[in-house]
Design an enzyme around this catalytic site. Structure first.
Site, mmCIF file in Angstrom:
data_model
loop_
_atom_site.group_PDB
_atom_site.id
_atom_site.type_symbol
_atom_site.label_atom_id
_atom_site.label_comp_id
_atom_site.label_asym_id
_atom_site.label_seq_id
_atom_site.Cartn_x
_atom_site.Cartn_y
_atom_site.Cartn_z
ATOM 1 C CE LYS A 105 3.316 15.105 -44.912
ATOM 2 N NZ LYS A 105 4.191 15.309 -43.779
ATOM 3 N NE ARG A 145 5.489 10.078 -37.905
ATOM 4 C CZ ARG A 145 5.800 10.820 -38.958
ATOM 5 N NH1 ARG A 145 6.476 11.943 -38.797
ATOM 6 N NH2 ARG A 145 5.453 10.456 -40.172
ATOM 7 C CE1 TYR A 193 16.733 45.109 -32.643
ATOM 8 C CE2 TYR A 193 16.217 43.675 -34.504
ATOM 9 C CZ TYR A 193 15.870 44.720 -33.658
ATOM 10 O OH TYR A 193 14.693 45.371 -33.824
ATOM 11 C CG MET A 201 9.363 40.388 -37.427
ATOM 12 S SD MET A 201 8.117 41.222 -36.446
ATOM 13 C CE MET A 201 8.569 40.736 -34.795
HETATM 14 C C1 LIG Z 1 3.463 9.413 -44.268
HETATM 15 C C2 LIG Z 1 4.279 10.262 -45.176
HETATM 16 N N1 LIG Z 1 4.514 9.842 -46.430
HETATM 17 C C3 LIG Z 1 5.254 10.585 -47.295
HETATM 18 C C4 LIG Z 1 5.806 11.786 -46.921
HETATM 19 C C5 LIG Z 1 6.639 12.556 -47.904
HETATM 20 O O1 LIG Z 1 7.964 12.610 -47.498
HETATM 21 P P1 LIG Z 1 9.083 13.353 -48.366
HETATM 22 O O2 LIG Z 1 8.719 14.792 -48.374
HETATM 23 O O3 LIG Z 1 10.335 13.083 -47.621
HETATM 24 O O4 LIG Z 1 9.035 12.764 -49.716
HETATM 25 C C6 LIG Z 1 5.590 12.248 -45.624
HETATM 26 C C7 LIG Z 1 6.187 13.516 -45.201
HETATM 27 O O5 LIG Z 1 6.545 13.777 -44.117
HETATM 28 C C8 LIG Z 1 4.809 11.469 -44.732
HETATM 29 O O6 LIG Z 1 4.585 11.883 -43.483
#
Ligand SMILES: Cc1ncc(COP(=O)(O)O)c(C=O)c1O
Length: 345
Positions: A22, A117, A242, A290
């Site tokens: 992701k 969560r 800056y 920037m």
């Molecule tokens: C549900 C879930 N599983 C696995 C992971 C992977 O975590 P990591 O990058 O700490 O291995 C994440 C990342 O945030 C996650 O949200």
């Protein structure tokens, strides 16, 4: 990244690996990363769009939507693209119940064991499972998943509690299980189960505050590198950048490097943060702007325009830069902006 996958398999030899790609594969490029990690057993993404990009690029491996779907159209698309879905709340059960029959989903029931969560609480799990089992014709396979809040903290009691709670809920049920993120893979072998879900470790970076990736047998996959675009002399007493937050204590030479918060370098990086120029460690001088930073290269010989400047990479751990910035490696990697070209080497 392939080496890191091999290392993860070595550490978790009985688990299948769901590669978490992701957020543009934590800044490494979603599609190139998935193609590189073609040996992973599955991929995990947060959003439907990410899954569609993978399918569009020809990725045929299982893809898990870690947050599931949020409406009937998304569910229909997930069915068309043969995506696996996480179900973490009642509305998602209802969506599945109401889906036209035809596709049998792999469903990951997410259990909240203490992260607070996403996921069903322990007391709700029986009902959620019963409801899923009653939708037999929409189900190919049911699996269980939970996520740790503090697996990176060696002395936190929470992970042990989460593990114990999950074990009770999974006991006597034959569903495949997935618990471990990168930190748990290394620090909590009991959490490895049938599937592990590494993100950060695949990119060669350590989730632990007191260790860098190489100490875990991983190799950093990203090198963020730019170029010196000017070199200037600064007299003792003059300031740079800056707000004039860096003042030369002696006559100094300063290299201006093309790269700033527009590229994902946090503006919170303080004076003294290391930058590798000409292969040598030098120190950030003044505020990140920037498009540029300034680096004190007074002690580094023969720095000239065109020299490479490494902001982080195998030779300068992103973990170290993150600690200077008061953040975590995840945020730096994901924050590399769109305008930074990705080059595969
Ligand atoms: C549900 C879930 N599983 C696995 C992971 C992977 O975590 P990591 O990058 O700490 O291995 C994440 C990342 O945030 C996650 O949200």
């Amino acid at each position: 990244m392939r080496g890191n996958l091999t290392r993860i398999r070595e550490v978790a030899p009985r688990s299948r690996v769901m590669a978490v790609v992701k957020a543009n594969a934590y800044g490494h490029g979603l599609v190139p990363t998935a193609l590189c990690l073609a040996d992973a057993d599955a991929f995990a993404v947060a959003r439907l769009e990410e899954a569609l990009a993978l399918r569009g690029a020809g990725v045929r491996k299982p893809i898990v939507l870690l947050e599931g779907v949020f409406n009937a159209e998304q569910l229909a698309e997930a069915a068309r693209q043969n995506l696996e879905i996480v179900v973490h709340e009642r509305e998602q059960l209802v969506l599945l119940e109401q889906a036209p029959p035809g596709h049998r989903f792999v469903v990951w029931l997410k259990i909240d064991t203490g992260m607070n969560r996403l996921g069903f609480r322990a007391a709700q799990v029986d009902a959620a499972l019963a409801s899923l089992v009653s939708m037999g014709e929409r189900l190919h396979e049911l699996r269980l998943l939970t996520h740790f809040a503090s697996a990176d903290e060696h002395d936190s009691p929470l992970t042990g509690q989460q593990l114990a709670q999950f074990a009770v809920l999974a006991q006597g049920r034959s569903f495949a299980r997935s618990l471990a993120n990168s930190a748990a893979i290394f620090a909590w072998p009991d959490a490895q189960a049938e599937w592990v879900r590494p993100g950060l470790a695949l990119y060669g970076v350590s989730p632990f505050a007191d260790q860098v990736g190489s100490a875990l047998g991983l190799a950093a996959a990203m090198r963020l590198v730019s170029t010196v675009i000017a070199v200037r002399e600064v007299l003792a007493g003059e300031t740079v950048g800056y707000g004039g937050t860096w003042r030369a204590t002696r006559d100094s030479r300063v290299a201006i490097v093309a790269g700033g918060y527009g590229d994902g370098l946090p503006r919170s990086l303080p004076n003294g943060t290391p930058v590798l120029v000409h292969g040598r460690r030098a120190a950030l001088a003044g505020r990140v702007s920037m498009d540029m930073i300034a680096v004190d290269v007074t002690g580094v010989d023969a720095v000239q325009v065109g020299d490479a400047a490494v902001l982080w990479g195998p030779e300068l751990p992103v973990e170290e830069i993150a600690s200077h910035a008061g953040t975590i490696s995840y945020e730096l990697l994901c924050g590399v902006s769109q305008r930074v070209p990705l080059t595969l080497v």
